[in-house]
Design a protein around this motif. Structure first.
Motif, PDB file in Angstrom:
ATOM      1  N   ARG A 166       9.125  -5.693  22.372  1.00 41.31           N
ATOM      2  CA  ARG A 166      10.236  -5.983  23.277  1.00 41.31           C
ATOM      3  C   ARG A 166      10.551  -4.750  24.136  1.00 41.31           C
ATOM      4  NH1 ARG A 166      15.092  -7.956  19.984  1.00 41.31           N
ATOM      5  NH2 ARG A 166      13.702  -9.745  19.706  1.00 41.31           N
ATOM      6  N   GLU A 167      10.536  -3.569  23.517  1.00 40.13           N
ATOM      7  CA  GLU A 167      10.850  -2.338  24.254  1.00 40.13           C
ATOM      8  C   GLU A 167       9.762  -2.013  25.284  1.00 40.13           C
ATOM      9  OE1 GLU A 167      13.362  -0.078  24.160  1.00 40.13           O
ATOM     10  OE2 GLU A 167      14.577  -1.177  22.700  1.00 40.13           O
TER      11      GLU A 167
ATOM     12  N   ASN B  30      10.302  -5.421  17.723  1.00 38.01           N
ATOM     13  CA  ASN B  30      11.156  -4.533  18.508  1.00 38.01           C
ATOM     14  C   ASN B  30      10.361  -3.674  19.489  1.00 38.01           C
ATOM     15  OD1 ASN B  30      13.381  -5.542  17.165  1.00 38.01           O
ATOM     16  ND2 ASN B  30      13.504  -3.839  15.699  1.00 38.01           N
TER      17      ASN B  30
ATOM     18  N   LEU C  93      12.231   0.716  14.452  1.00 36.63           N
ATOM     19  CA  LEU C  93      11.362   0.928  15.610  1.00 36.63           C
ATOM     20  C   LEU C  93      10.189   1.862  15.335  1.00 36.63           C
ATOM     21  CD1 LEU C  93      14.161   1.183  18.309  1.00 36.63           C
ATOM     22  CD2 LEU C  93      12.280  -0.447  18.368  1.00 36.63           C
TER      23      LEU C  93
ATOM     24  N   GLN D 199       9.480  -4.058  13.144  1.00 34.84           N
ATOM     25  CA  GLN D 199       9.087  -2.967  14.037  1.00 34.84           C
ATOM     26  C   GLN D 199       8.194  -3.491  15.160  1.00 34.84           C
ATOM     27  OE1 GLN D 199       7.245  -0.421  11.146  1.00 34.84           O
ATOM     28  NE2 GLN D 199       9.105   0.766  10.743  1.00 34.84           N
TER      29      GLN D 199
END
Length: 417
Positions: A91-92, A88, A53, A85
Protein backbone atom coordinates in the motif's frame (compact mmCIF):
# COMPACT_ATOMS: atom_id res chain seq x y z
CA UNK A 1 8.91 -6.31 -15.04
CA UNK A 2 11.39 -4.06 -13.23
CA UNK A 3 12.28 -5.38 -9.77
CA UNK A 4 14.31 -4.26 -6.75
CA UNK A 5 15.89 -6.62 -4.19
CA UNK A 6 16.12 -5.75 -0.48
CA UNK A 7 17.98 -7.68 2.20
CA UNK A 8 16.93 -6.68 5.74
CA UNK A 9 20.03 -6.97 7.94
CA UNK A 10 18.40 -7.30 11.37
CA UNK A 11 20.91 -6.83 14.18
CA UNK A 12 19.28 -9.22 16.67
CA UNK A 13 18.59 -11.99 14.13
CA UNK A 14 20.18 -15.21 15.50
CA UNK A 15 20.70 -16.56 11.96
CA UNK A 16 22.38 -13.37 10.74
CA UNK A 17 25.06 -13.74 8.07
CA UNK A 18 27.25 -11.46 6.02
CA UNK A 19 24.69 -9.04 4.54
CA UNK A 20 26.72 -8.52 1.35
CA UNK A 21 26.86 -12.26 0.55
CA UNK A 22 23.19 -12.63 1.51
CA UNK A 23 22.22 -9.83 -0.87
CA UNK A 24 24.29 -11.40 -3.69
CA UNK A 25 22.44 -14.70 -3.19
CA UNK A 26 19.07 -12.92 -3.13
CA UNK A 27 19.91 -11.15 -6.42
CA UNK A 28 20.94 -14.52 -7.90
CA UNK A 29 17.59 -15.94 -6.82
CA UNK A 30 15.83 -13.05 -8.52
CA UNK A 31 17.81 -13.64 -11.73
CA UNK A 32 16.56 -17.24 -11.70
CA UNK A 33 13.07 -15.96 -12.56
CA UNK A 34 12.37 -15.21 -16.22
CA UNK A 35 10.99 -11.88 -17.44
CA UNK A 36 12.45 -9.89 -14.54
CA UNK A 37 14.87 -7.00 -14.87
CA UNK A 38 16.72 -6.34 -11.59
CA UNK A 39 17.00 -2.57 -11.54
CA UNK A 40 18.81 -2.40 -8.20
CA UNK A 41 19.39 -3.90 -4.76
CA UNK A 42 20.08 -2.69 -1.23
CA UNK A 43 21.00 -3.95 2.23
CA UNK A 44 18.70 -2.31 4.78
CA UNK A 45 20.22 -2.38 8.27
CA UNK A 46 17.71 -2.58 11.11
CA UNK A 47 18.12 -2.78 14.89
CA UNK A 48 14.91 -4.84 14.89
CA UNK A 49 11.98 -5.62 12.60
CA UNK A 50 8.99 -3.28 12.90
CA UNK A 51 5.81 -5.35 13.41
CA UNK A 52 3.56 -3.49 11.00
CA UNK A 53 5.89 -2.30 8.23
CA UNK A 54 9.18 -4.23 8.78
CA UNK A 55 11.19 -1.05 8.03
CA UNK A 56 11.20 2.34 9.73
CA UNK A 57 9.06 5.16 8.34
CA UNK A 58 12.06 7.16 7.09
CA UNK A 59 13.49 4.20 5.18
CA UNK A 60 10.06 3.39 3.72
CA UNK A 61 9.72 6.93 2.40
CA UNK A 62 13.26 6.90 1.00
CA UNK A 63 12.77 3.56 -0.76
CA UNK A 64 9.33 4.56 -1.99
CA UNK A 65 10.83 7.54 -3.83
CA UNK A 66 13.49 5.28 -5.41
CA UNK A 67 10.86 2.80 -6.55
CA UNK A 68 8.79 5.60 -8.05
CA UNK A 69 11.77 7.11 -9.87
CA UNK A 70 12.93 3.71 -11.15
CA UNK A 71 9.42 2.62 -12.17
CA UNK A 72 9.66 -0.53 -9.99
CA UNK A 73 6.75 -2.95 -10.20
CA UNK A 74 8.01 -5.70 -7.89
CA UNK A 75 10.01 -5.59 -4.64
CA UNK A 76 11.71 -8.78 -3.47
CA UNK A 77 12.45 -8.90 0.26
CA UNK A 78 15.11 -11.45 1.20
CA UNK A 79 13.54 -12.68 4.40
CA UNK A 80 10.18 -13.45 6.01
CA UNK A 81 7.44 -10.86 5.59
CA UNK A 82 4.17 -11.26 7.50
CA UNK A 83 0.85 -10.85 5.64
CA UNK A 84 0.24 -7.58 7.52
CA UNK A 85 3.67 -6.21 6.62
CA UNK A 86 3.18 -7.25 3.00
CA UNK A 87 -0.20 -5.55 2.73
CA UNK A 88 1.07 -2.35 4.36
CA UNK A 89 4.27 -2.16 2.30
CA UNK A 90 2.40 -2.77 -0.95
CA UNK A 91 0.00 0.00 0.00
CA UNK A 92 2.84 2.41 0.88
CA UNK A 93 4.98 1.69 -2.18
CA UNK A 94 2.20 0.79 -4.66
CA UNK A 95 4.16 -2.24 -5.91
CA UNK A 96 3.83 -5.99 -5.69
CA UNK A 97 5.96 -7.53 -2.94
CA UNK A 98 7.36 -11.02 -2.61
CA UNK A 99 9.28 -12.42 0.36
CA UNK A 100 12.02 -15.06 0.22
CA UNK A 101 9.66 -18.01 0.59
CA UNK A 102 7.33 -16.71 -2.12
CA UNK A 103 10.27 -16.12 -4.47
CA UNK A 104 11.68 -19.62 -4.01
CA UNK A 105 8.22 -21.11 -4.54
CA UNK A 106 7.87 -19.07 -7.73
CA UNK A 107 11.24 -20.33 -9.01
CA UNK A 108 10.39 -23.93 -8.19
CA UNK A 109 7.05 -23.61 -9.93
CA UNK A 110 8.68 -22.19 -13.04
CA UNK A 111 11.29 -24.99 -13.11
CA UNK A 112 9.19 -28.05 -12.26
CA UNK A 113 8.93 -30.38 -15.25
CA UNK A 114 7.77 -33.78 -14.01
CA UNK A 115 4.21 -34.32 -12.84
CA UNK A 116 5.47 -35.07 -9.34
CA UNK A 117 7.49 -31.86 -9.24
CA UNK A 118 4.53 -29.76 -10.40
CA UNK A 119 2.22 -31.33 -7.80
CA UNK A 120 4.73 -30.87 -5.00
CA UNK A 121 5.22 -27.19 -5.80
CA UNK A 122 1.48 -26.59 -6.02
CA UNK A 123 0.96 -28.21 -2.63
CA UNK A 124 3.76 -26.15 -1.09
CA UNK A 125 2.35 -22.97 -2.64
CA UNK A 126 -1.14 -23.70 -1.31
CA UNK A 127 0.24 -24.35 2.18
CA UNK A 128 2.11 -21.04 2.00
CA UNK A 129 -0.94 -19.15 0.75
CA UNK A 130 -3.11 -20.70 3.44
CA UNK A 131 -0.93 -19.11 6.13
CA UNK A 132 -1.36 -15.78 4.33
CA UNK A 133 -5.16 -15.93 4.34
CA UNK A 134 -5.40 -16.71 0.65
CA UNK A 135 -3.70 -13.66 -0.76
CA UNK A 136 -3.72 -14.79 -4.39
CA UNK A 137 -4.74 -18.26 -5.48
CA UNK A 138 -3.86 -18.19 -9.16
CA UNK A 139 -2.51 -21.57 -10.16
CA UNK A 140 -5.85 -22.83 -11.53
CA UNK A 141 -5.72 -20.35 -14.41
CA UNK A 142 -1.97 -20.29 -14.90
CA UNK A 143 -0.92 -20.19 -18.58
CA UNK A 144 2.83 -20.15 -18.00
CA UNK A 145 5.36 -21.46 -15.50
CA UNK A 146 5.27 -19.80 -12.11
CA UNK A 147 2.61 -19.27 -9.51
CA UNK A 148 1.34 -15.91 -10.70
CA UNK A 149 2.80 -13.99 -7.75
CA UNK A 150 4.95 -11.96 -10.14
CA UNK A 151 2.34 -11.39 -12.85
CA UNK A 152 1.69 -12.27 -16.42
CA UNK A 153 -0.97 -14.50 -18.01
CA UNK A 154 -3.24 -16.18 -15.52
CA UNK A 155 -2.96 -13.41 -12.99
CA UNK A 156 -6.68 -13.36 -12.14
CA UNK A 157 -7.15 -13.42 -8.35
CA UNK A 158 -9.65 -15.93 -7.02
CA UNK A 159 -11.48 -15.39 -3.74
CA UNK A 160 -11.19 -18.65 -1.82
CA UNK A 161 -11.44 -19.59 1.83
CA UNK A 162 -9.32 -22.01 3.87
CA UNK A 163 -11.66 -24.90 3.16
CA UNK A 164 -11.20 -24.47 -0.58
CA UNK A 165 -7.44 -24.55 -0.17
CA UNK A 166 -7.64 -27.56 2.16
CA UNK A 167 -9.76 -29.39 -0.43
CA UNK A 168 -7.18 -28.57 -3.11
CA UNK A 169 -4.32 -29.76 -0.88
CA UNK A 170 -6.13 -33.02 -0.16
CA UNK A 171 -6.74 -33.54 -3.87
CA UNK A 172 -3.05 -33.00 -4.63
CA UNK A 173 -2.06 -35.34 -1.79
CA UNK A 174 -4.19 -38.07 -3.36
CA UNK A 175 -2.55 -37.51 -6.74
CA UNK A 176 0.90 -37.45 -5.14
CA UNK A 177 0.24 -40.70 -3.29
CA UNK A 178 -0.17 -42.44 -6.66
CA UNK A 179 3.12 -40.96 -7.90
CA UNK A 180 4.86 -41.96 -4.66
CA UNK A 181 3.59 -45.54 -5.07
CA UNK A 182 5.01 -45.61 -8.59
CA UNK A 183 8.35 -44.34 -7.28
CA UNK A 184 8.29 -47.01 -4.55
CA UNK A 185 7.71 -49.68 -7.22
CA UNK A 186 10.70 -48.36 -9.17
CA UNK A 187 12.83 -48.53 -6.02
CA UNK A 188 11.64 -52.08 -5.36
CA UNK A 189 12.57 -53.03 -8.92
CA UNK A 190 16.03 -51.53 -8.44
CA UNK A 191 16.40 -53.48 -5.21
CA UNK A 192 16.33 -56.68 -7.26
CA UNK A 193 19.44 -55.50 -9.05
CA UNK A 194 22.41 -55.25 -6.68
CA UNK A 195 23.44 -51.79 -7.84
CA UNK A 196 24.12 -49.38 -5.00
CA UNK A 197 22.60 -45.89 -5.17
CA UNK A 198 24.94 -42.90 -4.77
CA UNK A 199 23.21 -39.54 -4.23
CA UNK A 200 24.71 -36.13 -4.97
CA UNK A 201 23.55 -33.47 -2.51
CA UNK A 202 24.68 -29.94 -1.85
CA UNK A 203 23.90 -26.26 -1.79
CA UNK A 204 22.30 -24.93 -4.94
CA UNK A 205 24.84 -24.01 -7.64
CA UNK A 206 27.59 -26.08 -5.98
CA UNK A 207 28.24 -27.88 -9.28
CA UNK A 208 26.33 -31.13 -8.71
CA UNK A 209 24.93 -31.29 -12.24
CA UNK A 210 28.30 -30.50 -13.81
CA UNK A 211 29.82 -33.34 -11.78
CA UNK A 212 26.89 -35.61 -12.68
CA UNK A 213 27.37 -34.92 -16.40
CA UNK A 214 31.14 -35.33 -16.21
CA UNK A 215 30.82 -38.75 -14.52
CA UNK A 216 27.89 -40.16 -16.50
CA UNK A 217 28.21 -38.47 -19.88
CA UNK A 218 24.68 -37.08 -19.49
CA UNK A 219 23.39 -33.70 -20.56
CA UNK A 220 21.50 -32.52 -17.48
CA UNK A 221 21.03 -28.74 -17.73
CA UNK A 222 24.02 -26.88 -16.30
CA UNK A 223 23.74 -23.15 -15.75
CA UNK A 224 25.38 -20.66 -13.40
CA UNK A 225 22.02 -20.11 -11.77
CA UNK A 226 20.37 -21.10 -8.50
CA UNK A 227 18.05 -24.12 -8.77
CA UNK A 228 19.07 -24.95 -12.34
CA UNK A 229 18.23 -28.57 -11.41
CA UNK A 230 14.90 -29.29 -9.77
CA UNK A 231 13.60 -32.71 -10.78
CA UNK A 232 15.90 -35.59 -9.77
CA UNK A 233 17.83 -37.48 -12.44
CA UNK A 234 19.32 -40.97 -12.17
CA UNK A 235 21.88 -42.64 -14.42
CA UNK A 236 23.96 -45.80 -14.23
CA UNK A 237 27.73 -45.41 -13.87
CA UNK A 238 30.46 -48.03 -14.15
CA UNK A 239 33.29 -47.40 -11.69
CA UNK A 240 36.97 -48.08 -12.48
CA UNK A 241 36.60 -51.24 -10.37
CA UNK A 242 34.00 -52.43 -12.97
CA UNK A 243 31.26 -52.20 -10.33
CA UNK A 244 28.08 -50.54 -11.51
CA UNK A 245 26.22 -47.94 -9.46
CA UNK A 246 23.18 -45.68 -9.88
CA UNK A 247 24.08 -42.00 -9.52
CA UNK A 248 21.31 -39.60 -8.50
CA UNK A 249 21.39 -35.81 -9.02
CA UNK A 250 19.03 -33.98 -6.65
CA UNK A 251 17.61 -30.51 -6.14
CA UNK A 252 20.02 -28.07 -4.54
CA UNK A 253 19.48 -26.87 -0.98
CA UNK A 254 19.57 -23.28 0.22
CA UNK A 255 19.56 -21.43 3.52
CA UNK A 256 16.09 -20.77 4.92
CA UNK A 257 14.54 -23.26 2.50
CA UNK A 258 10.77 -22.92 3.03
CA UNK A 259 9.46 -25.63 5.35
CA UNK A 260 6.59 -26.18 2.92
CA UNK A 261 9.09 -27.16 0.24
CA UNK A 262 11.08 -29.46 2.51
CA UNK A 263 7.85 -31.30 3.32
CA UNK A 264 6.63 -31.32 -0.28
CA UNK A 265 9.89 -32.62 -1.72
CA UNK A 266 10.36 -35.30 0.91
CA UNK A 267 9.11 -37.93 -1.56
CA UNK A 268 11.57 -36.84 -4.23
CA UNK A 269 14.42 -36.75 -1.73
CA UNK A 270 13.65 -40.26 -0.53
CA UNK A 271 16.34 -41.24 -3.03
CA UNK A 272 18.79 -39.63 -0.60
CA UNK A 273 17.25 -41.46 2.36
CA UNK A 274 17.69 -44.79 0.55
CA UNK A 275 21.15 -44.03 -0.81
CA UNK A 276 24.02 -46.38 -0.02
CA UNK A 277 26.43 -43.45 -0.19
CA UNK A 278 25.92 -39.66 -0.08
CA UNK A 279 28.31 -37.34 -1.90
CA UNK A 280 28.08 -33.86 -0.39
CA UNK A 281 29.23 -31.45 -3.10
CA UNK A 282 30.50 -28.07 -1.87
CA UNK A 283 31.49 -24.98 -3.82
CA UNK A 284 34.78 -24.60 -1.98
CA UNK A 285 35.48 -21.31 -3.79
CA UNK A 286 32.46 -19.63 -2.21
CA UNK A 287 33.28 -17.29 0.71
CA UNK A 288 30.50 -18.88 2.82
CA UNK A 289 31.13 -22.50 1.84
CA UNK A 290 31.25 -23.57 5.51
CA UNK A 291 27.88 -21.96 6.27
CA UNK A 292 26.36 -23.50 3.15
CA UNK A 293 27.59 -26.93 4.24
CA UNK A 294 25.95 -26.44 7.63
CA UNK A 295 22.66 -25.57 5.89
CA UNK A 296 22.85 -28.78 3.86
CA UNK A 297 23.53 -30.84 6.99
CA UNK A 298 20.54 -29.23 8.74
CA UNK A 299 18.18 -30.02 5.84
CA UNK A 300 19.45 -33.61 5.58
CA UNK A 301 18.76 -34.01 9.31
CA UNK A 302 15.28 -32.51 8.82
CA UNK A 303 14.63 -35.03 6.07
CA UNK A 304 15.57 -37.84 8.43
CA UNK A 305 18.93 -38.79 6.92
CA UNK A 306 20.95 -40.62 9.55
CA UNK A 307 24.10 -38.76 10.60
CA UNK A 308 25.95 -42.06 10.49
CA UNK A 309 24.94 -42.70 6.85
CA UNK A 310 28.11 -43.18 4.73
CA UNK A 311 29.08 -39.95 3.00
CA UNK A 312 32.03 -38.32 1.30
CA UNK A 313 32.62 -34.57 1.03
CA UNK A 314 33.58 -33.13 -2.35
CA UNK A 315 35.31 -29.77 -2.44
CA UNK A 316 34.37 -28.68 -5.95
CA UNK A 317 35.47 -25.73 -8.11
CA UNK A 318 39.14 -25.79 -7.06
CA UNK A 319 39.86 -24.46 -10.57
CA UNK A 320 38.52 -21.09 -9.35
CA UNK A 321 41.14 -20.79 -6.59
CA UNK A 322 44.56 -19.20 -6.76
CA UNK A 323 47.54 -21.56 -6.57
CA UNK A 324 48.34 -20.99 -2.88
CA UNK A 325 44.75 -21.48 -1.71
CA UNK A 326 44.36 -24.51 -3.94
CA UNK A 327 47.54 -26.16 -2.62
CA UNK A 328 46.48 -25.51 0.99
CA UNK A 329 43.06 -27.08 0.47
CA UNK A 330 44.55 -30.02 -1.43
CA UNK A 331 46.92 -30.70 1.48
CA UNK A 332 44.00 -30.52 3.91
CA UNK A 333 41.89 -32.89 1.78
CA UNK A 334 44.78 -35.36 1.43
CA UNK A 335 44.86 -35.77 5.22
CA UNK A 336 41.29 -37.11 5.21
CA UNK A 337 39.86 -40.28 3.70
CA UNK A 338 36.45 -38.61 3.34
CA UNK A 339 37.31 -35.29 1.63
CA UNK A 340 38.22 -34.86 -2.04
CA UNK A 341 39.28 -31.64 -3.76
CA UNK A 342 38.06 -31.74 -7.37
CA UNK A 343 37.04 -29.70 -10.36
CA UNK A 344 33.97 -31.08 -12.09
CA UNK A 345 34.71 -28.63 -14.91
CA UNK A 346 38.26 -29.81 -15.68
CA UNK A 347 38.08 -33.34 -14.24
CA UNK A 348 40.89 -32.79 -11.72
CA UNK A 349 40.69 -35.15 -8.74
CA UNK A 350 37.85 -37.30 -10.10
CA UNK A 351 39.95 -40.48 -10.42
CA UNK A 352 40.73 -40.44 -6.69
CA UNK A 353 37.09 -39.71 -5.93
CA UNK A 354 35.80 -42.65 -7.97
CA UNK A 355 38.31 -44.98 -6.33
CA UNK A 356 37.06 -43.83 -2.93
CA UNK A 357 33.44 -44.40 -4.01
CA UNK A 358 34.37 -47.96 -5.02
CA UNK A 359 36.04 -48.54 -1.67
CA UNK A 360 33.13 -47.10 0.32
CA UNK A 361 30.66 -49.39 -1.45
CA UNK A 362 32.62 -52.60 -1.05
CA UNK A 363 30.54 -55.05 0.95
CA UNK A 364 32.46 -57.81 2.77
CA UNK A 365 31.62 -61.21 1.29
CA UNK A 366 30.82 -64.31 3.30
CA UNK A 367 30.00 -67.99 2.63
CA UNK A 368 26.44 -69.23 2.91
CA UNK A 369 24.44 -72.34 2.04
CA UNK A 370 20.90 -72.02 0.67
CA UNK A 371 18.25 -74.35 -0.69
CA UNK A 372 16.56 -73.27 -3.92
CA UNK A 373 13.33 -75.18 -4.68
CA UNK A 374 12.99 -76.69 -8.15
CA UNK A 375 10.18 -74.25 -9.01
CA UNK A 376 12.59 -71.32 -8.43
CA UNK A 377 14.72 -71.91 -11.49
CA UNK A 378 14.93 -68.20 -12.28
CA UNK A 379 16.42 -67.49 -8.84
CA UNK A 380 19.04 -70.20 -9.39
CA UNK A 381 19.86 -68.76 -12.81
CA UNK A 382 20.25 -65.29 -11.27
CA UNK A 383 22.78 -66.62 -8.74
CA UNK A 384 24.84 -68.16 -11.52
CA UNK A 385 24.55 -65.04 -13.63
CA UNK A 386 26.08 -63.03 -10.78
CA UNK A 387 28.89 -65.61 -10.32
CA UNK A 388 27.90 -66.23 -6.71
CA UNK A 389 27.70 -70.07 -6.76
CA UNK A 390 30.71 -71.98 -5.42
CA UNK A 391 29.20 -75.48 -5.42
CA UNK A 392 25.86 -77.20 -6.06
CA UNK A 393 24.22 -80.40 -4.83
CA UNK A 394 20.83 -81.61 -6.08
CA UNK A 395 18.57 -82.91 -3.28
CA UNK A 396 15.01 -84.22 -3.13
CA UNK A 397 13.75 -80.75 -2.18
CA UNK A 398 15.75 -78.65 -4.62
CA UNK A 399 19.24 -77.35 -5.33
CA UNK A 400 21.53 -76.98 -2.35
CA UNK A 401 23.94 -74.19 -3.25
CA UNK A 402 27.12 -73.03 -1.59
CA UNK A 403 27.32 -69.29 -2.34
CA UNK A 404 29.78 -66.53 -1.60
CA UNK A 405 28.01 -63.20 -1.57
CA UNK A 406 27.66 -59.81 0.07
CA UNK A 407 24.79 -58.51 2.18
CA UNK A 408 23.60 -56.52 -0.84
CA UNK A 409 23.47 -59.63 -3.05
CA UNK A 410 21.57 -61.50 -0.35
CA UNK A 411 18.95 -58.72 -0.13
CA UNK A 412 18.59 -58.67 -3.91
CA UNK A 413 18.16 -62.47 -3.97
CA UNK A 414 15.49 -62.32 -1.27
CA UNK A 415 13.58 -59.77 -3.36
CA UNK A 416 13.47 -62.30 -6.22
CA UNK A 417 12.31 -65.42 -4.39
Amino acid sequence: MRAWVLHPDIKNDPGRRSPEFALDEAVSLAHALPDLYIAGSDVVRLPKAHPGLLFGSGKIEELGQIFKDEDIGLVLVDGPVTPVQQRNLEREWRVKLLDRTGLILEIFSDRARTREGVLQVEMAALSYQRTRLVRAWTHLERQRGGLGFVGGPGETQIEADRRAIDDAINRIKRQLSKVVKTRALHRAARAKVPFPVVALVGYTNAGKSTLFNRLTGSDVMVKDMLFATLDPTMRSLTLPSADEIILSDTVGFISDLPTQLVAAFRATLEEVLDADLILHVRDISHPESQEQAADVDDILAELGVDETAPRLEIWNKIDRLDADRRDALQTQADRSDEIFAVSALTGDGLDQLLSAVSGALQDPKYDDQILVPFDRGRARAWLYEKNLVEDELQTDDGWQLDVRWSKRHRQAYQAIV
